[in-house]
Design a protein around this motif. Structure first.
Motif, short mmCIF file in Angstrom:
data_model
loop_
_atom_site.label_atom_id
_atom_site.label_comp_id
_atom_site.label_asym_id
_atom_site.label_seq_id
_atom_site.Cartn_x
_atom_site.Cartn_y
_atom_site.Cartn_z
N LEU A 80 0.80 -1.22 0.00
CA LEU A 80 0.00 0.00 0.00
C LEU A 80 0.84 1.27 0.00
N PHE A 81 2.14 1.15 0.13
CA PHE A 81 3.03 2.29 -0.01
C PHE A 81 3.59 2.31 -1.44
N THR A 82 4.21 3.40 -1.80
CA THR A 82 4.96 3.46 -3.06
C THR A 82 6.43 3.62 -2.71
N TRP A 83 7.29 3.21 -3.63
CA TRP A 83 8.72 3.34 -3.35
C TRP A 83 9.15 4.80 -3.36
N GLU A 84 8.41 5.66 -4.06
CA GLU A 84 8.72 7.09 -4.01
C GLU A 84 8.47 7.65 -2.62
N GLU A 85 7.42 7.15 -1.96
CA GLU A 85 7.16 7.58 -0.58
C GLU A 85 8.21 7.05 0.38
N LEU A 86 8.61 5.80 0.18
CA LEU A 86 9.53 5.16 1.11
C LEU A 86 10.96 5.65 0.96
N THR A 87 11.24 6.30 -0.16
CA THR A 87 12.58 6.87 -0.37
C THR A 87 12.46 8.39 -0.38
N SER A 88 13.46 9.06 -0.85
CA SER A 88 13.50 10.52 -0.78
C SER A 88 12.50 11.19 -1.70
N GLY A 89 11.87 10.44 -2.60
CA GLY A 89 10.98 11.05 -3.57
C GLY A 89 9.59 11.38 -3.05
N GLY A 90 9.26 10.94 -1.84
CA GLY A 90 7.91 11.20 -1.35
C GLY A 90 7.91 11.43 0.14
N GLU A 91 6.72 11.69 0.67
CA GLU A 91 6.59 11.98 2.09
C GLU A 91 5.47 11.14 2.67
N ILE A 92 5.73 10.51 3.80
CA ILE A 92 4.73 9.69 4.47
C ILE A 92 4.24 10.44 5.71
N ILE A 93 2.93 10.64 5.81
CA ILE A 93 2.36 11.27 7.00
C ILE A 93 2.33 10.21 8.10
N GLN A 94 3.08 10.44 9.14
CA GLN A 94 3.28 9.44 10.18
C GLN A 94 2.89 10.01 11.54
N PRO A 95 2.04 9.31 12.28
CA PRO A 95 1.70 9.77 13.63
C PRO A 95 2.93 9.79 14.53
N GLN A 96 2.90 10.62 15.54
CA GLN A 96 4.04 10.70 16.44
C GLN A 96 4.17 9.43 17.27
N ASP A 97 5.42 9.04 17.49
CA ASP A 97 5.75 7.93 18.39
C ASP A 97 5.21 6.58 17.94
N ARG A 98 4.90 6.44 16.67
CA ARG A 98 4.50 5.12 16.19
C ARG A 98 4.69 5.06 14.67
N PRO A 99 4.86 3.88 14.13
CA PRO A 99 5.09 3.78 12.68
C PRO A 99 3.81 4.02 11.89
N ALA A 100 3.98 4.38 10.63
CA ALA A 100 2.82 4.52 9.74
C ALA A 100 2.24 3.13 9.47
N PHE A 101 0.92 3.03 9.51
CA PHE A 101 0.25 1.75 9.33
C PHE A 101 -0.88 1.95 8.33
N ARG A 102 -0.80 1.23 7.20
CA ARG A 102 -1.82 1.37 6.16
C ARG A 102 -2.54 0.05 5.93
N TYR A 103 -3.80 0.17 5.62
CA TYR A 103 -4.60 -1.00 5.27
C TYR A 103 -5.79 -0.50 4.45
N THR A 104 -6.43 -1.39 3.74
CA THR A 104 -7.57 -1.00 2.92
C THR A 104 -8.75 -0.68 3.81
N THR A 105 -9.27 0.52 3.69
CA THR A 105 -10.29 1.01 4.62
C THR A 105 -11.70 0.97 4.05
N SER A 106 -11.86 0.48 2.85
CA SER A 106 -13.19 0.46 2.23
C SER A 106 -13.33 -0.78 1.37
N ASP A 107 -14.55 -1.32 1.32
CA ASP A 107 -14.78 -2.52 0.51
C ASP A 107 -15.25 -2.19 -0.90
#
Length: 250
Positions: free
Chosen positions: A172-199
């Motif tokens: 659910l991430f892109t490699w541009e986000e995971l490297t210098s090409g993108g930005e991940i919005i991450q809550p404080q004091d915990r890792p970013a966690f993504r999952y499919t939120t809609s059916d």
């Protein structure tokens, strides 16, 4: 057609000792296994399997998947293609056949599972605790990808370790986000966690583009007739097994 006949007349190599060891390992794992090499599994080749699955019971089924997989071919021919230190000589690789006991687990990010939302906090904490207790500071590389499985009792199991790079699925991430090409919005004091939120999200299978393929091109041109031979042998064996089972029942 003449060239194809010549290819079919060649005797395929046999490895009796290796075959015996593999079958022994398969039996010790319950008779059904999930095969892979050092890095990759032939997940792009399940289209050619008789059961449309990566579940294998014989060495012939494992070979058929491996010979039909682009991922396995990449590992065998150019495993360091996307490495940064391409000027360095490639290390000598000792390839290993890895067999895992066949079990079913969910790694399908294209589907919606309501329980994940309810258990989000406990999932995050369980994975964090597992990482800090068993993985952190114990792996030789600073950058890597960790695959884990959390069972119904909340226990976390290590499935695999993979390189941090585009050869590894980013889900659910892109490699541009995971490297210098993108930005991940991450809550404080915990890792970013993504999952499919809609059916309502419908996405194609990530391996769909591998289903037609190169293998049929090889067959039509006579470049790799062994794939057809292996497939027909497996189909014949399955028919014979079905006939034997019917005879025993009657």
């Amino acid at each position: 057609m003449f060239d194809l006949i010549i290819i079919l007349l060649h005797q395929a190599p046999e490895f009796p000792d290796f075959t015996a060891k593999v079958l022994q390992a398969v039996n010790s794992l319950g008779g059904r296994v999930f095969p892979k090499l050092n890095w990759s599994a032939p997940k792009d080749a399940n289209w050619i399997a008789l059961n449309s699955s990566l579940q294998c019971q014989t060495l012939s089924e494992i070979f058929l998947l491996f010979k039909s997989s682009d991922f396995i071919t990449h590992d065998l021919t150019q495993p360091f293609l996307h490495c940064n230190d391409q000027d360095s000589p490639d290390p000598v690789i000792r390839y290993e056949l890895v067999l895992r006991k066949w079990t079913i687990s969910q790694r399908d990010y294209t589907q919606y599972y309501p329980h994940i939302l309810k258990q989000e906090e406990s999932i995050i904490h369980a994975i964090q605790d597992f990482f800090s207790q068993h993985i952190q500071y114990r792996f030789l590389d600073d950058d890597f990808v960790l695959d884990v499985y959390r069972d119904s009792q909340g226990r976390v199991w290590l499935i695999d370790l993979n390189p941090f790079g585009k050869v590894t699925d980013s889900l659910l991430f892109t490699w541009e986000e995971l490297t210098s090409g993108g930005e991940i919005i991450q809550p404080q004091d915990r890792p970013a966690f993504r999952y499919t939120t809609s059916d309502v999200t419908v996405q194609p299978s990530p391996c769909l583009s591998y289903r037609i393929p190169r293998d049929f091109v090889d067959l039509s041109t006579g470049e790799d007739a062994y794939k057809l031979v292996d497939f027909l042998k497996l189909q014949k064996k399955q028919q014979e097994d079905d006939e034997d089972e019917t005879t025993q029942q009657s």
